[in-house]
Scaffold this motif. Sequence first.
Motif, PDB file in Angstrom:
ATOM      1  N   ASP A  30       0.636  -1.046   0.361  1.00  0.00           N
ATOM      2  CA  ASP A  30      -0.143   0.259   0.481  1.00  0.00           C
ATOM      3  C   ASP A  30       0.985   1.431   0.359  1.00  0.00           C
ATOM      4  O   ASP A  30      -0.157   2.171  -0.996  1.00  0.00           O
ATOM      5  N   TRP A  52      -8.976   6.238   2.734  1.00  0.00           N
ATOM      6  CA  TRP A  52      -8.645   5.253   2.379  1.00  0.00           C
ATOM      7  C   TRP A  52      -7.481   5.255   2.846  1.00  0.00           C
ATOM      8  O   TRP A  52      -7.238   4.156   4.165  1.00  0.00           O
ATOM      9  N   TYR A 205     -13.927  -3.284   1.354  1.00  0.00           N
ATOM     10  CA  TYR A 205     -12.600  -3.055   1.114  1.00  0.00           C
ATOM     11  C   TYR A 205     -12.520  -2.796  -0.236  1.00  0.00           C
ATOM     12  O   TYR A 205     -11.430  -1.166  -0.655  1.00  0.00           O
ATOM     13  N   GLN A 208     -13.363   1.653  -0.923  1.00  0.00           N
ATOM     14  CA  GLN A 208     -12.180   2.055  -0.853  1.00  0.00           C
ATOM     15  C   GLN A 208     -10.841   2.343  -1.412  1.00  0.00           C
ATOM     16  O   GLN A 208     -10.606   3.199  -1.651  1.00  0.00           O
ATOM     17  N   LEU A 209     -10.536   0.992  -1.868  1.00  0.00           N
ATOM     18  CA  LEU A 209      -9.135   0.884  -2.564  1.00  0.00           C
ATOM     19  C   LEU A 209      -8.920   1.702  -4.332  1.00  0.00           C
ATOM     20  O   LEU A 209      -8.028   1.980  -4.764  1.00  0.00           O
TER      21      LEU A 209
END
Length: 216
Positions: A30, A52, A205, A208-209
């Motif tokens: 990330d 995020w 998830y 948001q990614l």
Amino acid sequence: MSNPMSSERLDTLPGHFHGFALMHIAMRRDAARLTAAAPRLTARGLDPAAQWWRRLRDVIDWHHRSEDDFLWPELLRQNPQFKPQADEIAGDHTELDRAMDQVTTALTTPAGPTALLGAAEHFRQVLIDHLADEEKIVFPVFAQLPARDYLALEQRLVRTAPPGVLTYLPPWMFDGADHRSVQLVAATMPPPVRLLGRTVLRRRYERQLAAVLTPR
């Protein structure tokens, strides 16, 4: 001479270390995503990216706080010979905290897009160096514990996570992860958690990614 144990080489780690390793892998992944997204983010995309980032930072903050407050003291209690290593890594998260503060500032101020690239790259490098240094110290200590004792300790560690972090962990850890490692780690989770991690939590998830995979 055997290979040093590292999350960058999962084949150097015993299977019961893979949960801890996947967290380190996910952090580096990330950090790279943020660095790649930074030059393409506009003022319009800052808020979704900041949302995020807050989830990611919550996970990193918990992971490192739980090490300082629970894991290192517990290892020291079980193995007093760990003291030199514990002293070496005490307070080692300060530089990383400062680097994350810079990213937070860049994502929450009008001048964000200009400042973000440098802040993101600095964070990525500090994180990479920190994780590598930490693994050199603690993986050999982990290896001194029987697998069952290590996993019991890890499960106690996970229970220190706040609810928001706990629901984020499964899809975050398993995103793009090595299939064998996913199987090993998933086997230690309660079945309802595995199911939620593959369905509801994963969909949340992924929404948001998108803020960093397709920055605006």
